[in-house]
Design a protein around this motif. Sequence first.
Motif, PDB file in Angstrom:
ATOM      1  N   GLY A  39       0.830  -1.190   0.000  1.00  0.00           N
ATOM      2  CA  GLY A  39       0.000   0.000   0.000  1.00  0.00           C
ATOM      3  C   GLY A  39       0.868   1.244   0.000  1.00  0.00           C
ATOM      4  N   GLY A  41       0.190   5.035   0.568  1.00  0.00           N
ATOM      5  CA  GLY A  41      -0.685   6.151   0.875  1.00  0.00           C
ATOM      6  C   GLY A  41      -0.164   7.458   0.307  1.00  0.00           C
ATOM      7  N   GLU A  42       1.137   7.525   0.116  1.00  0.00           N
ATOM      8  CA  GLU A  42       1.779   8.718  -0.426  1.00  0.00           C
ATOM      9  C   GLU A  42       1.402   8.961  -1.890  1.00  0.00           C
ATOM     10  OE1 GLU A  42       6.368   9.807  -1.210  1.00  0.00           O
ATOM     11  OE2 GLU A  42       5.960   8.707   0.640  1.00  0.00           O
ATOM     12  N   THR A  44      -1.340   9.476  -3.190  1.00  0.00           N
ATOM     13  CA  THR A  44      -2.400  10.462  -3.387  1.00  0.00           C
ATOM     14  C   THR A  44      -1.819  11.822  -3.786  1.00  0.00           C
ATOM     15  OG1 THR A  44      -2.407  10.974  -1.031  1.00  0.00           O
ATOM     16  CG2 THR A  44      -3.999   9.347  -1.801  1.00  0.00           C
ATOM     17  N   LEU A  50       3.978   5.376  -6.739  1.00  0.00           N
ATOM     18  CA  LEU A  50       3.299   4.108  -6.987  1.00  0.00           C
ATOM     19  C   LEU A  50       3.908   3.370  -8.179  1.00  0.00           C
ATOM     20  CD1 LEU A  50       0.991   2.258  -6.118  1.00  0.00           C
ATOM     21  CD2 LEU A  50      -0.447   3.438  -7.753  1.00  0.00           C
ATOM     22  N   ARG A  69      -7.100   0.514  -6.454  1.00  0.00           N
ATOM     23  CA  ARG A  69      -7.690   1.851  -6.331  1.00  0.00           C
ATOM     24  C   ARG A  69      -8.564   1.943  -5.089  1.00  0.00           C
ATOM     25  NH1 ARG A  69      -6.378   4.660 -10.531  1.00  0.00           N
ATOM     26  NH2 ARG A  69      -5.628   3.581 -12.376  1.00  0.00           N
ATOM     27  N   ALA A  70      -8.709   3.152  -4.560  1.00  0.00           N
ATOM     28  CA  ALA A  70      -9.512   3.387  -3.359  1.00  0.00           C
ATOM     29  C   ALA A  70     -10.989   3.138  -3.662  1.00  0.00           C
ATOM     30  CB  ALA A  70      -9.312   4.809  -2.867  1.00  0.00           C
ATOM     31  N   LEU A  79      -8.175  11.597   0.133  1.00  0.00           N
ATOM     32  CA  LEU A  79      -8.331  10.431  -0.741  1.00  0.00           C
ATOM     33  C   LEU A  79      -9.681  10.479  -1.432  1.00  0.00           C
ATOM     34  CD1 LEU A  79      -7.092   7.669  -1.537  1.00  0.00           C
ATOM     35  CD2 LEU A  79      -8.292   6.698   0.401  1.00  0.00           C
ATOM     36  N   VAL A  85      -3.879   3.602  -4.947  1.00  0.00           N
ATOM     37  CA  VAL A  85      -3.302   3.642  -3.609  1.00  0.00           C
ATOM     38  C   VAL A  85      -2.396   2.454  -3.285  1.00  0.00           C
ATOM     39  CG1 VAL A  85      -5.072   5.072  -2.551  1.00  0.00           C
ATOM     40  CG2 VAL A  85      -5.364   2.601  -2.624  1.00  0.00           C
ATOM     41  N   GLY A  86      -2.261   1.487  -4.185  1.00  0.00           N
ATOM     42  CA  GLY A  86      -1.429   0.334  -3.875  1.00  0.00           C
ATOM     43  C   GLY A  86      -1.208  -0.547  -5.081  1.00  0.00           C
TER      44      GLY A  86
END
Length: 179
Positions: A39, A41-42, A44, A50, A69-70, A79, A85-86
Amino acid sequence: MSRLYEKYKNTIKDELKKELNLKNVMMVPRLEKIVINSGVGEATQNIKVLDKVAEELGDITGQKPSIRRAKKSIAAFRLRSGMAVGATVTLRGPKMYEFLDRLVSIVMPRIKDFRGVSPRSFDGKGNYSIAIKDQLVFPEIHYNKVEKVKGMNITFVTSAKTDAMGRALLTHLGMPFRQ
């Protein structure tokens, strides 16, 4: 075929059948898949992070990762639904056994202050998860190209019905559990 799969077919299967007192060879637990997830988070704020993580996951596993994706928007984390996101990779078959063999024999001995993996990380259904805090322990990753240290979660999905069966399988496959 990888050497670990050969060992599983030829010796481990019979040993597990005797150890677990199973009547049929088909009841012996087996490794179904390995899921590696990272994951970010950065991502975003900076999507290039990523891309780098996905490239490193691809180098480690030999398979192209899928971008996750979120599902929901969360204002506190800035977000939005649908943002990347991952990255995740699902390994099956020969690649799965090859990855497990490399993880146990090459990567885990390279982890600083390694004394074994926790025997308590089972989910109640025979599946096991571990977290690796930095990707530099994998020999496929070049230290000079890493911008930021990222971790990953690795989940071993087995056909075992109980945690005891899953632990027996992973122990025979070489997983170094802490005593």
